[in-house]
Design a protein around this motif. Structure first.
Motif, PDB file in Angstrom:
ATOM      1  N   ARG A  58      84.333  62.976 -60.754  1.00 10.81           N
ATOM      2  CA  ARG A  58      85.486  62.192 -61.299  1.00 10.81           C
ATOM      3  C   ARG A  58      85.654  61.014 -60.280  1.00 10.81           C
ATOM      4  N   MET A  59      85.533  61.486 -59.230  1.00  5.31           N
ATOM      5  CA  MET A  59      85.730  60.227 -58.043  1.00  5.31           C
ATOM      6  C   MET A  59      84.645  58.976 -58.472  1.00  5.31           C
ATOM      7  N   GLY A  60      83.539  59.172 -58.680  1.00  2.00           N
ATOM      8  CA  GLY A  60      82.521  58.040 -59.040  1.00  2.00           C
ATOM      9  C   GLY A  60      82.574  57.052 -57.843  1.00  2.00           C
ATOM     10  N   LEU A  61      82.703  55.815 -58.282  1.00  2.00           N
ATOM     11  CA  LEU A  61      82.661  54.682 -57.795  1.00  2.00           C
ATOM     12  C   LEU A  61      83.741  54.706 -56.664  1.00  2.00           C
ATOM     13  N   SER A  62      85.015  55.300 -57.133  1.00  2.00           N
ATOM     14  CA  SER A  62      86.211  55.226 -56.258  1.00  2.00           C
ATOM     15  C   SER A  62      85.900  55.795 -54.881  1.00  2.00           C
ATOM     16  N   TYR A  63      84.948  56.672 -54.795  1.00  2.00           N
ATOM     17  CA  TYR A  63      84.474  57.159 -53.444  1.00  2.00           C
ATOM     18  C   TYR A  63      84.292  56.013 -52.285  1.00  2.00           C
TER      19      TYR A  63
ATOM     20  N   LYS B 157      63.225  57.876 -35.327  1.00  2.00           N
ATOM     21  CA  LYS B 157      62.038  57.288 -35.870  1.00  2.00           C
ATOM     22  C   LYS B 157      62.040  57.472 -37.375  1.00  2.00           C
ATOM     23  N   LEU B 158      62.356  56.610 -38.234  1.00  2.00           N
ATOM     24  CA  LEU B 158      62.408  56.861 -39.679  1.00  2.00           C
ATOM     25  C   LEU B 158      61.435  56.086 -40.240  1.00  2.00           C
ATOM     26  N   ARG B 159      60.656  55.138 -39.705  1.00  2.00           N
ATOM     27  CA  ARG B 159      59.610  54.129 -40.358  1.00  2.00           C
ATOM     28  C   ARG B 159      58.654  55.080 -40.788  1.00  2.00           C
ATOM     29  N   ASP B 160      58.274  54.915 -42.035  1.00  2.00           N
ATOM     30  CA  ASP B 160      57.133  55.778 -42.550  1.00  2.00           C
ATOM     31  C   ASP B 160      57.118  57.232 -42.362  1.00  2.00           C
ATOM     32  N   VAL B 161      58.443  57.903 -42.699  1.00  2.00           N
ATOM     33  CA  VAL B 161      58.425  59.292 -42.461  1.00  2.00           C
ATOM     34  C   VAL B 161      58.982  59.776 -43.858  1.00  2.00           C
ATOM     35  N   ARG B 162      59.104  60.894 -44.315  1.00  2.00           N
ATOM     36  CA  ARG B 162      59.513  61.314 -45.456  1.00  2.00           C
ATOM     37  C   ARG B 162      61.104  61.765 -45.078  1.00  2.00           C
ATOM     38  N   VAL B 163      62.159  61.514 -45.790  1.00  2.00           N
ATOM     39  CA  VAL B 163      63.499  61.773 -45.823  1.00  2.00           C
ATOM     40  C   VAL B 163      64.200  62.412 -46.806  1.00  2.00           C
ATOM     41  N   ILE B 164      65.021  63.351 -46.486  1.00  2.00           N
ATOM     42  CA  ILE B 164      65.876  63.962 -47.687  1.00  2.00           C
ATOM     43  C   ILE B 164      67.229  63.936 -47.344  1.00  2.00           C
ATOM     44  N   ASP B 165      68.096  63.500 -48.167  1.00  2.00           N
ATOM     45  CA  ASP B 165      69.433  63.194 -47.802  1.00  2.00           C
ATOM     46  C   ASP B 165      70.205  64.387 -48.830  1.00  2.00           C
ATOM     47  N   ILE B 166      70.699  65.410 -48.135  1.00  2.00           N
ATOM     48  CA  ILE B 166      71.278  66.619 -48.795  1.00  2.00           C
ATOM     49  C   ILE B 166      72.597  66.305 -49.129  1.00  2.00           C
ATOM     50  N   GLY B 167      73.369  66.265 -49.952  1.00  2.00           N
ATOM     51  CA  GLY B 167      74.536  65.863 -50.347  1.00  2.00           C
ATOM     52  C   GLY B 167      74.821  64.240 -50.207  1.00  2.00           C
ATOM     53  N   CYS B 168      73.772  63.582 -50.885  1.00  2.00           N
ATOM     54  CA  CYS B 168      73.797  62.100 -50.682  1.00  2.00           C
ATOM     55  C   CYS B 168      74.964  61.424 -51.532  1.00  2.00           C
ATOM     56  N   GLY B 169      75.468  62.038 -52.391  1.00  2.00           N
ATOM     57  CA  GLY B 169      76.550  61.312 -53.039  1.00  2.00           C
ATOM     58  C   GLY B 169      76.032  60.188 -53.758  1.00  2.00           C
ATOM     59  N   LEU B 170      76.805  58.797 -53.596  1.00  2.00           N
ATOM     60  CA  LEU B 170      76.320  57.732 -54.425  1.00  2.00           C
ATOM     61  C   LEU B 170      75.126  57.052 -53.731  1.00  2.00           C
ATOM     62  N   GLY B 171      74.437  57.702 -52.541  1.00  2.00           N
ATOM     63  CA  GLY B 171      73.280  57.031 -52.241  1.00  2.00           C
ATOM     64  C   GLY B 171      73.534  55.902 -51.235  1.00  2.00           C
ATOM     65  N   ILE B 172      74.610  55.843 -50.493  1.00  2.00           N
ATOM     66  CA  ILE B 172      74.653  54.986 -49.399  1.00  2.00           C
ATOM     67  C   ILE B 172      73.600  54.984 -48.296  1.00  2.00           C
ATOM     68  N   GLY B 173      73.175  56.331 -47.696  1.00  2.00           N
ATOM     69  CA  GLY B 173      72.168  56.452 -46.968  1.00  2.00           C
ATOM     70  C   GLY B 173      70.855  55.986 -47.544  1.00  2.00           C
ATOM     71  N   ALA B 174      70.522  56.155 -48.677  1.00  2.00           N
ATOM     72  CA  ALA B 174      69.314  55.375 -49.428  1.00  2.00           C
ATOM     73  C   ALA B 174      69.405  53.943 -49.588  1.00  2.00           C
ATOM     74  N   GLY B 175      70.783  53.290 -49.667  1.00  2.00           N
ATOM     75  CA  GLY B 175      70.981  51.949 -49.753  1.00  2.00           C
ATOM     76  C   GLY B 175      70.320  51.388 -48.235  1.00  2.00           C
ATOM     77  N   LEU B 176      70.753  52.112 -47.244  1.00  2.00           N
ATOM     78  CA  LEU B 176      70.644  51.657 -45.952  1.00  2.00           C
ATOM     79  C   LEU B 176      69.033  51.918 -45.346  1.00  2.00           C
TER      80      LEU B 176
END
Length: 153
Positions: free
Chosen positions: A16-21, A41-60
């Protein structure tokens, strides 16, 4: 312990919150991710974002990682990170990941662990699928659980 009913309520709330988050938590989330990964160090590693929501971490972060996987129980939220390059999305309960053990280098759990609910299960799953777990919550009780479980081996 978190029940199925409470998980459904959580999922429905975030759907329900969607983009208002973003209006409520964008700055806090960006700061949280940047603080959580400081010195890691995150360059060239495999990352899993558990509870990522709208993907802010992915965007960064997805531009520097080898793979970035977004996991969230609120399936509708995943359409945003799904549109990013180098990002995989999985709609799943983070406490029961449909992922092989040791598939990732790093797990990120930002504002996801709740000591009153299924926090222990989330940390257990993050440890199962990755060798490094980065987790932080706005609540002290959650951070105490995180520290205890990650220190415990």
């Amino acid at each position: 312990m978190m029940t199925i009913t409470s998980k459904v309520r959580v999922r429905e709330l975030y759907e329900r919150m969607g983009l208002s988050y973003l209006e409520l938590y964008l700055v806090e989330s960006v700061t949280g991710y940047l603080t959580l990964i400081e010195g890691v160090k995150l360059r060239d590693v495999r990352v899993i974002d558990i509870g990522c929501g709208l993907g802010i971490g992915a965007g960064l972060l997805s531009g520097i990682t080898k793979q970035y996987a977004c996991i969230d129980i609120a399936c509708g939220l995943l359409r945003y990170p799904a549109s990013l390059p180098n990002v995989d999305v999985v709609c799943s309960d983070g406490a029961m990941l449909p992922i092989r053990s040791s598939s990732f280098n790093t797990s990120i759990l930002l504002n996801t662990v709740n000591a009153d609910l299924d926090g222990s299960d989330l940390i257990r799953e993050a440890r199962r699928v990755s060798s490094l777990v980065l987790a932080r919550s706005p609540r002290s009780i959650d951070n105490e659980l995180i520290a205890t479980l990650l220190r415990g081996g």
